[in-house]
Design a protein around this motif. Structure first.
Motif, PDB file in Angstrom:
ATOM      1  N   GLY A   1      -2.980  -7.541 -69.417  1.00 37.55           N
ATOM      2  CA  GLY A   1      -2.846  -7.516 -70.871  1.00 37.55           C
ATOM      3  C   GLY A   1      -3.696  -8.597 -71.513  1.00 37.55           C
ATOM      4  N   TYR A   2      -4.092  -8.378 -72.761  1.00 43.02           N
ATOM      5  CA  TYR A   2      -5.130  -9.192 -73.399  1.00 43.02           C
ATOM      6  C   TYR A   2      -4.708  -9.578 -74.807  1.00 43.02           C
TER       7      TYR A   2
ATOM      8  N   VAL B   1       8.139  -2.266 -55.985  1.00 46.01           N
ATOM      9  CA  VAL B   1       7.043  -3.034 -56.562  1.00 46.01           C
ATOM     10  C   VAL B   1       6.433  -2.262 -57.732  1.00 46.01           C
ATOM     11  N   THR B   2       6.473  -0.934 -57.677  1.00 51.45           N
ATOM     12  CA  THR B   2       6.044  -0.123 -58.813  1.00 51.45           C
ATOM     13  C   THR B   2       6.975  -0.340 -59.996  1.00 51.45           C
ATOM     14  N   LYS B   3       8.259  -0.473 -59.719  1.00 49.51           N
ATOM     15  CA  LYS B   3       9.240  -0.764 -60.765  1.00 49.51           C
ATOM     16  C   LYS B   3       8.973  -2.135 -61.379  1.00 49.51           C
ATOM     17  N   ALA B   4       8.606  -3.097 -60.544  1.00 48.05           N
ATOM     18  CA  ALA B   4       8.267  -4.429 -61.046  1.00 48.05           C
ATOM     19  C   ALA B   4       7.037  -4.377 -61.956  1.00 48.05           C
ATOM     20  N   ALA B   5       6.035  -3.596 -61.573  1.00 45.38           N
ATOM     21  CA  ALA B   5       4.834  -3.445 -62.396  1.00 45.38           C
ATOM     22  C   ALA B   5       5.184  -2.839 -63.754  1.00 45.38           C
ATOM     23  N   LYS B   6       6.074  -1.864 -63.759  1.00 47.10           N
ATOM     24  CA  LYS B   6       6.495  -1.246 -65.026  1.00 47.10           C
ATOM     25  C   LYS B   6       7.231  -2.250 -65.901  1.00 47.10           C
ATOM     26  N   TYR B   7       8.020  -3.103 -65.286  1.00 43.66           N
ATOM     27  CA  TYR B   7       8.753  -4.146 -66.020  1.00 43.66           C
ATOM     28  C   TYR B   7       7.766  -5.087 -66.707  1.00 43.66           C
ATOM     29  N   ILE B   8       6.750  -5.529 -65.980  1.00 44.91           N
ATOM     30  CA  ILE B   8       5.738  -6.423 -66.542  1.00 44.91           C
ATOM     31  C   ILE B   8       4.970  -5.714 -67.651  1.00 44.91           C
ATOM     32  N   GLU B   9       4.568  -4.487 -67.395  1.00 45.18           N
ATOM     33  CA  GLU B   9       3.817  -3.713 -68.385  1.00 45.18           C
ATOM     34  C   GLU B   9       4.626  -3.539 -69.670  1.00 45.18           C
ATOM     35  N   ARG B  10       5.913  -3.268 -69.530  1.00 46.95           N
ATOM     36  CA  ARG B  10       6.766  -3.077 -70.710  1.00 46.95           C
ATOM     37  C   ARG B  10       6.801  -4.352 -71.559  1.00 46.95           C
ATOM     38  N   HIS B  11       6.884  -5.495 -70.916  1.00 44.38           N
ATOM     39  CA  HIS B  11       6.895  -6.742 -71.672  1.00 44.38           C
ATOM     40  C   HIS B  11       5.533  -7.029 -72.306  1.00 44.38           C
ATOM     41  N   PHE B  12       4.454  -6.765 -71.605  1.00 40.18           N
ATOM     42  CA  PHE B  12       3.130  -6.912 -72.211  1.00 40.18           C
ATOM     43  C   PHE B  12       3.032  -6.063 -73.473  1.00 40.18           C
ATOM     44  N   LYS B  13       3.508  -4.841 -73.381  1.00 40.27           N
ATOM     45  CA  LYS B  13       3.462  -3.944 -74.533  1.00 40.27           C
ATOM     46  C   LYS B  13       4.332  -4.461 -75.669  1.00 40.27           C
ATOM     47  N   ASN B  14       5.548  -4.936 -75.341  1.00 39.98           N
ATOM     48  CA  ASN B  14       6.451  -5.464 -76.373  1.00 39.98           C
ATOM     49  C   ASN B  14       5.867  -6.684 -77.073  1.00 39.98           C
ATOM     50  N   TYR B  15       5.088  -7.469 -76.352  1.00 37.24           N
ATOM     51  CA  TYR B  15       4.484  -8.669 -76.928  1.00 37.24           C
ATOM     52  C   TYR B  15       3.193  -8.349 -77.691  1.00 37.24           C
ATOM     53  N   GLY B  16       2.776  -7.100 -77.673  1.00 40.15           N
ATOM     54  CA  GLY B  16       1.589  -6.699 -78.411  1.00 40.15           C
ATOM     55  C   GLY B  16       0.280  -6.981 -77.709  1.00 40.15           C
ATOM     56  N   LEU B  17       0.329  -7.231 -76.381  1.00 36.29           N
ATOM     57  CA  LEU B  17      -0.908  -7.449 -75.649  1.00 36.29           C
ATOM     58  C   LEU B  17      -1.704  -6.147 -75.564  1.00 36.29           C
ATOM     59  N   VAL B  18      -3.004  -6.252 -75.678  1.00 35.33           N
ATOM     60  CA  VAL B  18      -3.897  -5.094 -75.600  1.00 35.33           C
ATOM     61  C   VAL B  18      -4.068  -4.701 -74.129  1.00 35.33           C
ATOM     62  N   PRO B  19      -3.950  -3.419 -73.787  1.00 33.95           N
ATOM     63  CA  PRO B  19      -4.207  -3.014 -72.394  1.00 33.95           C
ATOM     64  C   PRO B  19      -5.636  -3.360 -71.993  1.00 33.95           C
ATOM     65  N   LYS B  20      -5.798  -3.981 -70.825  1.00 41.04           N
ATOM     66  CA  LYS B  20      -7.131  -4.378 -70.387  1.00 41.04           C
ATOM     67  C   LYS B  20      -7.338  -4.071 -68.909  1.00 41.04           C
ATOM     68  N   GLY B  21      -6.648  -3.020 -68.428  1.00 39.22           N
ATOM     69  CA  GLY B  21      -6.906  -2.549 -67.084  1.00 39.22           C
ATOM     70  C   GLY B  21      -8.019  -1.521 -67.120  1.00 39.22           C
ATOM     71  N   GLU B  22      -8.065  -0.677 -66.110  1.00 39.56           N
ATOM     72  CA  GLU B  22      -9.037   0.420 -66.076  1.00 39.56           C
ATOM     73  C   GLU B  22      -8.420   1.713 -66.587  1.00 39.56           C
ATOM     74  N   LYS B  23      -7.073   1.764 -66.553  1.00 32.89           N
ATOM     75  CA  LYS B  23      -6.326   2.862 -67.130  1.00 32.89           C
ATOM     76  C   LYS B  23      -5.102   2.266 -67.792  1.00 32.89           C
ATOM     77  N   GLY B  24      -5.211   2.027 -69.102  1.00 33.85           N
ATOM     78  CA  GLY B  24      -4.152   1.314 -69.794  1.00 33.85           C
ATOM     79  C   GLY B  24      -4.066  -0.117 -69.285  1.00 33.85           C
TER      80      GLY B  24
END
Length: 318
Positions: free
Chosen positions: A105-106, A56-79
Motif C-alpha cells: 500500500g502507498y 497465511v492467505t487470511k493474514a494477507a487479507k487482514y493486512i489488505e483490509r486495513h490498508f484499504k481502510n486507512y486509504g492507502l493506494v494499491p501498489k502491487g501488480e494486481k491491486g
C-alpha cells in the motif's frame, strides 16, 4: 445559570488549544491496536501462517483490509498484491513450490522520493516447512507472535499514523507486508527484482522483524546505521524512553538485506533472540506491548527526521 457570552466560549476553546499536548492532535501509536493485530495473527486458528497455507492467505487479507481502510493506494501488480512462487528448501516436502504474496500500500504525497516501511507476515506453520528450533515441537503450531506478528502490527500502526496525522509529508511512503521471508527472504527479493516503484526513487528502507520481546538489558538493535552518511544527523537529536543500540552493518538476517544489496540505505529494528524463537512458545501474551509502542514512536522520530534530509546516499558496510 446565566447565558454565557460568545467571548466565554472563545476563552474555553483557546484554553483547549493551548493546553492539549500538540501530539494529541495527530494519530498516535495505540497499544490496543497492537494487541488486536498480534492476537489475531498469532492465534492458534492461524496455524502459524506457513507460506502457501489458507491461514497465511487470511493474514494477507487482514493486512489488505486495513490498508484499504486507512486509504492507502494499491501498489502491487494486481491491486495490493504482488504474487510470486516460493520454494521450500530446508526440508523435503511434496508441495515444495508454494504461492505467496507481498501486500503493498502507498501514501502518495506527490513527492519525488519514497520511504519504504516493511515487515514479513509469514511464519513456520507447524514447523514442517523447516526452520523450527524445537525438534520435539515439529507438528505443533508455531504462532510467531514476535516473529513476526509484532512487526506486522507495527507496520499497520505506522500506516494508520501516517495516513491520518493531518500532515502531507515531503516524501511518499510505501508499506510492504512481505511474504515467504522464512523461506529465504523470498518476498523482499522478489520485490527488489520486480519493483512497483523505481528503486532509484527510494529514500531508504525501514524493516521490522521481531520487535516484541524488548529486554531492557540489551535494548532494541537498530541495524544499518552505517548504510548512509545521513543517519548520524538523523539520530543526533533523537531520545527515547527505551534503550537503543546503533549497529553499522546493513546485511543479513531479514528483509532489509534485499534492499541493502540494491544499494538502498536501510535500518532494521530488532529486539533480539529469545528462548521461544522459532518454537511453539512464541505467543501473544509474551509480547511487551508498552515497549513495542515506544519502539514505534522511536521509528516515527527517525522517519520524520529523515524527511529533513536530501536524497539519502548509500554506503556499503561489509
Amino acid at each position: 445559570m446565566k447565558n454565557k457570552s460568545p467571548f466565554f466560549f472563545y476563552i474555553i476553546a483557546l484554553h483547549f488549544l493551548l493546553f492539549i499536548p500538540f501530539q494529541s492532535v495527530f494519530a498516535q501509536i495505540n497499544q490496543e491496536n497492537l494487541k488486536r493485530h498480534i492476537y489475531y495473527l498469532a492465534d492458534d486458528k492461524m496455524k502459524g501462517r506457513g507460506t502457501g497455507s489458507k491461514q497465511v492467505t487470511k493474514a494477507a487479507k487482514y493486512i489488505e483490509r486495513h490498508f484499504k481502510n486507512y486509504g492507502l493506494v494499491p501498489k502491487g501488480e494486481k491491486g495490493y498484491r504482488q504474487s510470486f512462487e516460493a520454494r521450500v528448501r530446508r526440508v523435503v516436502v511434496k508441495d515444495s513450490i508454494r504461492q505467496a504474496d507481498n501486500v503493498i500500500g502507498y501514501i502518495d504525497n506527490n513527492a519525488p522520493y519514497t520511504i519504504v516501511i516493511g515487515a514479513h507476515y509469514d511464519h513456520l506453520g507447524d514447523g514442517r516447512q523447516g526452520g523450527s528450533r524445537d525438534s520435539l515441537g515439529v507438528g505443533e503450531i508455531h504462532n510467531g507472535a514476535d516473529d513476526n506478528a509484532s512487526g506486522v502490527a507495527g507496520l499497520l500502526e505506522l500506516a494508520r499514523h501516517y495516513s491520518s496525522n493531518a500532515i502531507k509529508e515531503p516524501f511518499n511512503l510505501l508499506f510492504i507486508a512481505f511474504g515467504a521471508e522464512e523461506l529465504g527472504l523470498v518476498g523482499s527479493r522478489y520485490f527488489t527484482e520486480n519493483p512497483t516503484i523505481p528503486l532509484e526513487d527510494i529514500h531508504w528502507m525501514l524493516n521490522m522483524d521481531m520487535i516484541g520481546r524488548y529486554n531492557p538489558d540489551n535494548g532494541v538493535a537498530v541495524i544499518g546505521y552505517g548504510t548512509s552518511s545521513k543517519f548520524p544527523a538523523i539520530f543526533k537529536t533523537i531520545t527515547s524512553d527505551i534503550k537503543f543500540n546503533l549497529n553499522r552493518d546493513g546485511n543479513g538476517g531479514s528483509d532489509q538485506t534485499s534492499f541493502y544489496k540494491r544499494d538502498i540505505p536501510v535500518l532494521f529494528f530488532h529486539t533480539g533472540g529469545h528462548e521461544d524463537y522459532h518454537k511453539p512458545g512464541d505467543d501473544p501474551e509474551k509480547i511487551d506491548y508498552h515497549a513495542l509502542e515506544s519502539i514505534l514512536k522511536l521509528e516515527i522520530d527517525v522517519i520524520d527526521n529523515s524527511m529533513k534530509q536530501d536524497k539519502m546516499d548509500f554506503q556499503w558496510t561489509n
